[in-house]
Design a protein around this motif. Structure first.
Motif, PDB file in Angstrom:
ATOM      1  N   ALA A   1       0.824  -1.208   0.000  1.00 35.98           N
ATOM      2  CA  ALA A   1       0.000   0.000   0.000  1.00 35.98           C
ATOM      3  C   ALA A   1       0.860   1.261   0.000  1.00 35.98           C
ATOM      4  O   ALA A   1       0.528   2.256  -0.664  1.00 35.98           O
ATOM      5  CB  ALA A   1      -0.932  -0.005   1.200  1.00 35.98           C
ATOM      6  N   VAL A   2       1.979   1.224   0.723  1.00 35.90           N
ATOM      7  CA  VAL A   2       2.885   2.376   0.736  1.00 35.90           C
ATOM      8  C   VAL A   2       3.473   2.600  -0.652  1.00 35.90           C
ATOM      9  O   VAL A   2       3.527   3.728  -1.153  1.00 35.90           O
ATOM     10  CB  VAL A   2       3.995   2.186   1.793  1.00 35.90           C
ATOM     11  CG1 VAL A   2       5.105   3.199   1.617  1.00 35.90           C
ATOM     12  CG2 VAL A   2       3.414   2.267   3.188  1.00 35.90           C
ATOM     13  N   TRP A   3       3.906   1.513  -1.304  1.00 42.49           N
ATOM     14  CA  TRP A   3       4.479   1.642  -2.644  1.00 42.49           C
ATOM     15  C   TRP A   3       3.453   2.152  -3.648  1.00 42.49           C
ATOM     16  O   TRP A   3       3.740   3.044  -4.440  1.00 42.49           O
ATOM     17  CB  TRP A   3       5.067   0.313  -3.116  1.00 42.49           C
ATOM     18  CG  TRP A   3       6.424   0.063  -2.576  1.00 42.49           C
ATOM     19  CD1 TRP A   3       6.774  -0.807  -1.589  1.00 42.49           C
ATOM     20  CD2 TRP A   3       7.638   0.699  -2.985  1.00 42.49           C
ATOM     21  NE1 TRP A   3       8.129  -0.737  -1.362  1.00 42.49           N
ATOM     22  CE2 TRP A   3       8.679   0.171  -2.206  1.00 42.49           C
ATOM     23  CE3 TRP A   3       7.950   1.668  -3.933  1.00 42.49           C
ATOM     24  CZ2 TRP A   3       9.996   0.569  -2.347  1.00 42.49           C
ATOM     25  CZ3 TRP A   3       9.259   2.067  -4.076  1.00 42.49           C
ATOM     26  CH2 TRP A   3      10.265   1.530  -3.284  1.00 42.49           C
ATOM     27  N   ILE A   4       2.250   1.594  -3.633  1.00 39.82           N
ATOM     28  CA  ILE A   4       1.236   2.018  -4.602  1.00 39.82           C
ATOM     29  C   ILE A   4       0.806   3.458  -4.346  1.00 39.82           C
ATOM     30  O   ILE A   4       0.523   4.213  -5.285  1.00 39.82           O
ATOM     31  CB  ILE A   4       0.026   1.058  -4.616  1.00 39.82           C
ATOM     32  CG1 ILE A   4      -0.791   1.240  -5.897  1.00 39.82           C
ATOM     33  CG2 ILE A   4      -0.890   1.263  -3.469  1.00 39.82           C
ATOM     34  CD1 ILE A   4      -0.329   0.412  -7.020  1.00 39.82           C
ATOM     35  N   THR A   5       0.793   3.881  -3.083  1.00 41.54           N
ATOM     36  CA  THR A   5       0.476   5.271  -2.761  1.00 41.54           C
ATOM     37  C   THR A   5       1.553   6.210  -3.298  1.00 41.54           C
ATOM     38  O   THR A   5       1.248   7.276  -3.840  1.00 41.54           O
ATOM     39  CB  THR A   5       0.319   5.453  -1.244  1.00 41.54           C
ATOM     40  OG1 THR A   5      -0.699   4.556  -0.776  1.00 41.54           O
ATOM     41  CG2 THR A   5      -0.040   6.870  -0.878  1.00 41.54           C
ATOM     42  N   GLY A   6       2.801   5.805  -3.175  1.00 42.01           N
ATOM     43  CA  GLY A   6       3.895   6.610  -3.718  1.00 42.01           C
ATOM     44  C   GLY A   6       3.803   6.746  -5.226  1.00 42.01           C
ATOM     45  O   GLY A   6       3.984   7.840  -5.781  1.00 42.01           O
ATOM     46  N   PHE A   7       3.527   5.638  -5.910  1.00 46.02           N
ATOM     47  CA  PHE A   7       3.383   5.703  -7.361  1.00 46.02           C
ATOM     48  C   PHE A   7       2.196   6.569  -7.761  1.00 46.02           C
ATOM     49  O   PHE A   7       2.272   7.343  -8.714  1.00 46.02           O
ATOM     50  CB  PHE A   7       3.230   4.295  -7.947  1.00 46.02           C
ATOM     51  CG  PHE A   7       4.536   3.589  -8.144  1.00 46.02           C
ATOM     52  CD1 PHE A   7       5.400   3.950  -9.161  1.00 46.02           C
ATOM     53  CD2 PHE A   7       4.902   2.556  -7.311  1.00 46.02           C
ATOM     54  CE1 PHE A   7       6.598   3.309  -9.343  1.00 46.02           C
ATOM     55  CE2 PHE A   7       6.100   1.902  -7.481  1.00 46.02           C
ATOM     56  CZ  PHE A   7       6.961   2.282  -8.502  1.00 46.02           C
ATOM     57  N   ALA A   8       1.089   6.466  -7.039  1.00 45.47           N
ATOM     58  CA  ALA A   8      -0.086   7.275  -7.349  1.00 45.47           C
ATOM     59  C   ALA A   8       0.194   8.760  -7.106  1.00 45.47           C
ATOM     60  O   ALA A   8      -0.249   9.620  -7.883  1.00 45.47           O
ATOM     61  CB  ALA A   8      -1.272   6.820  -6.512  1.00 45.47           C
ATOM     62  N   PHE A   9       0.929   9.071  -6.057  1.00 43.08           N
ATOM     63  CA  PHE A   9       1.274  10.459  -5.756  1.00 43.08           C
ATOM     64  C   PHE A   9       2.125  11.064  -6.866  1.00 43.08           C
ATOM     65  O   PHE A   9       1.879  12.185  -7.315  1.00 43.08           O
ATOM     66  CB  PHE A   9       1.997  10.531  -4.408  1.00 43.08           C
ATOM     67  CG  PHE A   9       2.322  11.924  -3.956  1.00 43.08           C
ATOM     68  CD1 PHE A   9       1.311  12.792  -3.592  1.00 43.08           C
ATOM     69  CD2 PHE A   9       3.628  12.356  -3.899  1.00 43.08           C
ATOM     70  CE1 PHE A   9       1.600  14.086  -3.181  1.00 43.08           C
ATOM     71  CE2 PHE A   9       3.935  13.640  -3.493  1.00 43.08           C
ATOM     72  CZ  PHE A   9       2.920  14.512  -3.134  1.00 43.08           C
ATOM     73  N   VAL A  10       3.132  10.316  -7.325  1.00 44.97           N
ATOM     74  CA  VAL A  10       3.974  10.792  -8.420  1.00 44.97           C
ATOM     75  C   VAL A  10       3.147  10.955  -9.691  1.00 44.97           C
ATOM     76  O   VAL A  10       3.311  11.925 -10.441  1.00 44.97           O
ATOM     77  CB  VAL A  10       5.168   9.836  -8.647  1.00 44.97           C
ATOM     78  CG1 VAL A  10       5.912  10.172  -9.920  1.00 44.97           C
ATOM     79  CG2 VAL A  10       6.115   9.898  -7.455  1.00 44.97           C
ATOM     80  N   PHE A  11       2.243  10.013  -9.945  1.00 46.26           N
ATOM     81  CA  PHE A  11       1.377  10.125 -11.115  1.00 46.26           C
ATOM     82  C   PHE A  11       0.521  11.383 -11.053  1.00 46.26           C
ATOM     83  O   PHE A  11       0.398  12.111 -12.036  1.00 46.26           O
ATOM     84  CB  PHE A  11       0.475   8.892 -11.228  1.00 46.26           C
ATOM     85  CG  PHE A  11      -0.521   8.982 -12.350  1.00 46.26           C
ATOM     86  CD1 PHE A  11      -0.123   8.741 -13.652  1.00 46.26           C
ATOM     87  CD2 PHE A  11      -1.840   9.321 -12.106  1.00 46.26           C
ATOM     88  CE1 PHE A  11      -1.031   8.837 -14.695  1.00 46.26           C
ATOM     89  CE2 PHE A  11      -2.749   9.420 -13.136  1.00 46.26           C
ATOM     90  CZ  PHE A  11      -2.336   9.174 -14.437  1.00 46.26           C
ATOM     91  N   MET A  12      -0.063  11.648  -9.907  1.00 50.89           N
ATOM     92  CA  MET A  12      -0.930  12.823  -9.779  1.00 50.89           C
ATOM     93  C   MET A  12      -0.134  14.121  -9.902  1.00 50.89           C
ATOM     94  O   MET A  12      -0.642  15.115 -10.426  1.00 50.89           O
ATOM     95  CB  MET A  12      -1.701  12.778  -8.471  1.00 50.89           C
ATOM     96  CG  MET A  12      -2.761  11.707  -8.482  1.00 50.89           C
ATOM     97  SD  MET A  12      -3.840  11.498  -7.043  1.00 50.89           S
ATOM     98  CE  MET A  12      -3.317  12.625  -5.838  1.00 50.89           C
ATOM     99  N   LEU A  13       1.105  14.123  -9.441  1.00 52.89           N
ATOM    100  CA  LEU A  13       1.916  15.336  -9.528  1.00 52.89           C
ATOM    101  C   LEU A  13       2.392  15.624 -10.950  1.00 52.89           C
ATOM    102  O   LEU A  13       2.367  16.771 -11.405  1.00 52.89           O
ATOM    103  CB  LEU A  13       3.136  15.230  -8.616  1.00 52.89           C
ATOM    104  CG  LEU A  13       2.920  15.502  -7.146  1.00 52.89           C
ATOM    105  CD1 LEU A  13       4.220  15.312  -6.385  1.00 52.89           C
ATOM    106  CD2 LEU A  13       2.400  16.904  -6.916  1.00 52.89           C
ATOM    107  N   PHE A  14       2.850  14.588 -11.660  1.00 50.64           N
ATOM    108  CA  PHE A  14       3.548  14.820 -12.916  1.00 50.64           C
ATOM    109  C   PHE A  14       2.823  14.334 -14.165  1.00 50.64           C
ATOM    110  O   PHE A  14       3.023  14.889 -15.236  1.00 50.64           O
ATOM    111  CB  PHE A  14       4.937  14.169 -12.871  1.00 50.64           C
ATOM    112  CG  PHE A  14       5.812  14.720 -11.795  1.00 50.64           C
ATOM    113  CD1 PHE A  14       6.297  16.011 -11.847  1.00 50.64           C
ATOM    114  CD2 PHE A  14       6.142  13.952 -10.696  1.00 50.64           C
ATOM    115  CE1 PHE A  14       7.094  16.531 -10.847  1.00 50.64           C
ATOM    116  CE2 PHE A  14       6.948  14.455  -9.689  1.00 50.64           C
ATOM    117  CZ  PHE A  14       7.426  15.744  -9.766  1.00 50.64           C
TER     118      PHE A  14
END
Length: 89
Positions: free
Chosen positions: A12-25
């Motif tokens: 969940a931590v990894w997928i949240t990190g990937f989603a955060f980067v996706f939403m930012l960039f």
């Protein structure tokens, strides 16, 4: 059961990190194939990375004589061994 819970938390931590980067960039990016590749690779990576464990050893120097100080961390008061109160240092 504890191992499964730990795996789910790490994933969940990894997928949240990937989603955060996706939403930012990449959220407003028009290259939809790039978005698709990023999202699929993020999901696969977040399922694989929790299985990887990196272990390392930190060696600290022993200091003078290789022993710890007998003084408490905070101060100047040490209980005496005679039971008559507190010794002054």
């Amino acid at each position: 059961m504890e191992g499964l819970l730990l795996y789910l938390m790490k994933s969940a931590v990894w997928i949240t990190g990937f989603a955060f980067v996706f939403m930012l960039f990449l959220q407003n990016e028009r290259y939809f194939s790039l978005n698709r590749i990023y999202l699929i690779s993020g999901i696969v990576t977040s399922l694989i990375f929790p299985f990887i464990t990196i272990r390392y050893v930190i060696e600290l120097p022993a200091g003078q004589g290789g022993h710890l100080s007998a003084l408490p961390a905070g101060g100047a008061e040490v209980p005496s061994g005679t039971g008559h109160g507190i010794a002054e240092i």
